[in-house]
Design a protein around this motif. Sequence first.
Motif, PDB file in Angstrom:
ATOM      1  N   SER A 151       0.870  -1.177   0.000  1.00 33.64           N
ATOM      2  CA  SER A 151       0.000   0.000   0.000  1.00 33.64           C
ATOM      3  C   SER A 151       0.907   1.228   0.000  1.00 33.64           C
ATOM      4  O   SER A 151       1.224   1.816   1.046  1.00 33.64           O
ATOM      5  N   LEU A 152       1.365   1.602  -1.184  1.00 32.11           N
ATOM      6  CA  LEU A 152       2.431   2.599  -1.296  1.00 32.11           C
ATOM      7  C   LEU A 152       2.009   3.973  -0.784  1.00 32.11           C
ATOM      8  O   LEU A 152       2.823   4.682  -0.182  1.00 32.11           O
ATOM      9  N   TRP A 153       0.761   4.372  -1.043  1.00 31.00           N
ATOM     10  CA  TRP A 153       0.356   5.703  -0.589  1.00 31.00           C
ATOM     11  C   TRP A 153       0.360   5.773   0.934  1.00 31.00           C
ATOM     12  O   TRP A 153       0.777   6.788   1.524  1.00 31.00           O
ATOM     13  N   GLU A 154      -0.058   4.710   1.594  1.00 26.07           N
ATOM     14  CA  GLU A 154      -0.039   4.705   3.065  1.00 26.07           C
ATOM     15  C   GLU A 154       1.399   4.762   3.576  1.00 26.07           C
ATOM     16  O   GLU A 154       1.694   5.419   4.584  1.00 26.07           O
ATOM     17  N   GLU A 155       2.335   4.116   2.877  1.00 27.79           N
ATOM     18  CA  GLU A 155       3.736   4.185   3.274  1.00 27.79           C
ATOM     19  C   GLU A 155       4.269   5.613   3.106  1.00 27.79           C
ATOM     20  O   GLU A 155       5.034   6.106   3.933  1.00 27.79           O
ATOM     21  N   VAL A 156       3.860   6.264   2.030  1.00 28.13           N
ATOM     22  CA  VAL A 156       4.311   7.633   1.793  1.00 28.13           C
ATOM     23  C   VAL A 156       3.729   8.570   2.845  1.00 28.13           C
ATOM     24  O   VAL A 156       4.433   9.465   3.359  1.00 28.13           O
ATOM     25  N   ILE A 157       2.453   8.407   3.177  1.00 29.11           N
ATOM     26  CA  ILE A 157       1.825   9.245   4.202  1.00 29.11           C
ATOM     27  C   ILE A 157       2.545   9.080   5.543  1.00 29.11           C
ATOM     28  O   ILE A 157       2.786  10.051   6.272  1.00 29.11           O
ATOM     29  N   GLU A 158       2.910   7.839   5.881  1.00 26.56           N
ATOM     30  CA  GLU A 158       3.635   7.592   7.133  1.00 26.56           C
ATOM     31  C   GLU A 158       5.004   8.271   7.111  1.00 26.56           C
ATOM     32  O   GLU A 158       5.422   8.910   8.087  1.00 26.56           O
ATOM     33  N   ALA A 159       5.708   8.154   5.967  1.00 31.62           N
ATOM     34  CA  ALA A 159       7.006   8.814   5.858  1.00 31.62           C
ATOM     35  C   ALA A 159       6.849  10.330   5.905  1.00 31.62           C
ATOM     36  O   ALA A 159       7.668  11.036   6.498  1.00 31.62           O
ATOM     37  N   HIS A 160       5.784  10.845   5.303  1.00 26.85           N
ATOM     38  CA  HIS A 160       5.579  12.295   5.308  1.00 26.85           C
ATOM     39  C   HIS A 160       5.282  12.811   6.712  1.00 26.85           C
ATOM     40  O   HIS A 160       5.743  13.899   7.097  1.00 26.85           O
ATOM     41  N   ALA A 161       4.544  12.037   7.484  1.00 25.08           N
ATOM     42  CA  ALA A 161       4.280  12.434   8.876  1.00 25.08           C
ATOM     43  C   ALA A 161       5.582  12.526   9.671  1.00 25.08           C
ATOM     44  O   ALA A 161       5.786  13.458  10.468  1.00 25.08           O
ATOM     45  N   ALA A 162       6.491  11.576   9.412  1.00 23.21           N
ATOM     46  CA  ALA A 162       7.794  11.620  10.090  1.00 23.21           C
ATOM     47  C   ALA A 162       8.599  12.828   9.622  1.00 23.21           C
ATOM     48  O   ALA A 162       9.298  13.478  10.411  1.00 23.21           O
ATOM     49  N   TYR A 163       8.487  13.145   8.337  1.00 25.09           N
ATOM     50  CA  TYR A 163       9.177  14.315   7.781  1.00 25.09           C
ATOM     51  C   TYR A 163       8.655  15.604   8.424  1.00 25.09           C
ATOM     52  O   TYR A 163       9.439  16.482   8.809  1.00 25.09           O
ATOM     53  N   VAL A 164       7.357  15.706   8.574  1.00 24.42           N
ATOM     54  CA  VAL A 164       6.765  16.889   9.217  1.00 24.42           C
ATOM     55  C   VAL A 164       7.219  16.987  10.668  1.00 24.42           C
ATOM     56  O   VAL A 164       7.510  18.076  11.183  1.00 24.42           O
ATOM     57  N   SER A 165       7.313  15.837  11.347  1.00 28.62           N
ATOM     58  CA  SER A 165       7.758  15.852  12.748  1.00 28.62           C
ATOM     59  C   SER A 165       9.203  16.313  12.879  1.00 28.62           C
ATOM     60  O   SER A 165       9.623  16.771  13.947  1.00 28.62           O
ATOM     61  N   GLU A 166       9.963  16.225  11.785  1.00 29.94           N
ATOM     62  CA  GLU A 166      11.341  16.727  11.771  1.00 29.94           C
ATOM     63  C   GLU A 166      11.409  18.215  11.430  1.00 29.94           C
ATOM     64  O   GLU A 166      12.495  18.791  11.321  1.00 29.94           O
ATOM     65  N   GLY A 167      10.228  18.825  11.235  1.00 31.01           N
ATOM     66  CA  GLY A 167      10.199  20.245  10.922  1.00 31.01           C
ATOM     67  C   GLY A 167      10.101  20.549   9.439  1.00 31.01           C
ATOM     68  O   GLY A 167      10.392  21.671   9.018  1.00 31.01           O
ATOM     69  N   SER A 168       9.711  19.551   8.616  1.00 26.69           N
ATOM     70  CA  SER A 168       9.630  19.715   7.151  1.00 26.69           C
ATOM     71  C   SER A 168      10.901  20.357   6.596  1.00 26.69           C
ATOM     72  O   SER A 168      10.867  21.433   5.983  1.00 26.69           O
TER      73      SER A 168
END
Length: 360
Positions: A315-332
Amino acid sequence: MTDWPQRQAALLDALAASRALPPEWRSTFEAVPRHQFIPREIWKQEATCVPVTAEAAWWDLAYSDEPIVTQLDDGRGDGPGVATSSGSKPSLVARMLGALGIAEGHRVLEIGTGTGWNAALLSARLGSENVTTVEVDERLAAQAEKAIREAGYGPRVVHGDGALGWAPGAPYERLIATCSVRRVPPAWIEQTAPGGVIVFPLALDFWSGALLRLDVTQGMAQGRAVGDAQFMPMRSHRPATDTPVDGSTGRRMPGTAVPDTVASLGFALYAGARLPGVAMTDGRHEGTYQIWLWDREGSAATVTDQEVWQYGPRSLWEEVIEAHAAYVSEGSPSADEFGLTVDGAGQRVWLRSPEARVHH
């Protein structure tokens, strides 16, 4: 065309105003006109590669800040019309040469001769005896060498695989690549003198586009992203053939508002390290913004704000959303907060500090 000096001056004025062209390179660009390195048969990259046949259009493109496609399908006459070599945008050529930080007496190895313009610019600045350029395509190498010689320069032009560098001329104080790579070839580090610099485009799977400047020490190269740079991949670094996607596995989800930063260079570097093997591109399809994801092993996803379709075992989009949430938590973080270390242990993307590796 008699007005090319005026066209050249206007282009260089624009590049200087945008700060793409460093002042110390202005006279070199004036001395090496771009049109001398553009073949008569060229294409403009649009939705497809469109032939440029009219003389006026040829001159317009030669002195625009646009890339110029100079080869399709590796020179075969029966291919699908995919661009395989080009003359880079002048602003990008200027930015990359500026990033090299060259000084008198430096020896430079260029990977990807292309039209020969870059090698001629380096030769004009440093002296031809200090410049070596490597081109994998024999016909392009011969064509570029002819153009360089006619312009009055004589660097060493080598027909060979750029991943191997050119050991007979090593060590070099500077190495510049005008093709993207997925991994920095060991030969580049081995052939660059300690204290030297490597400037190249990095093409991770999750859409390519980062320009990196690495400082070389004994057996290691390390540095940061210094901008964006879209280049064709080095032939030995082209992606593997994709596995067909089984359409019967399609799973529909409600659409979602796609965060702007999903298509940013910062997230591309982050996701490229977090999700190795996952590729992404975006654009408009029938008037709607869309993201396409695939993993080359049979999984894929298409994403719009109306609906999401996912295919295959992942489920690639869900994997990307999870990675993006981690990216945002790093301050984008922006692209220039990311860096790369390459040594005997491999290649590692890091965020803000070489100790802060981005893991998958």
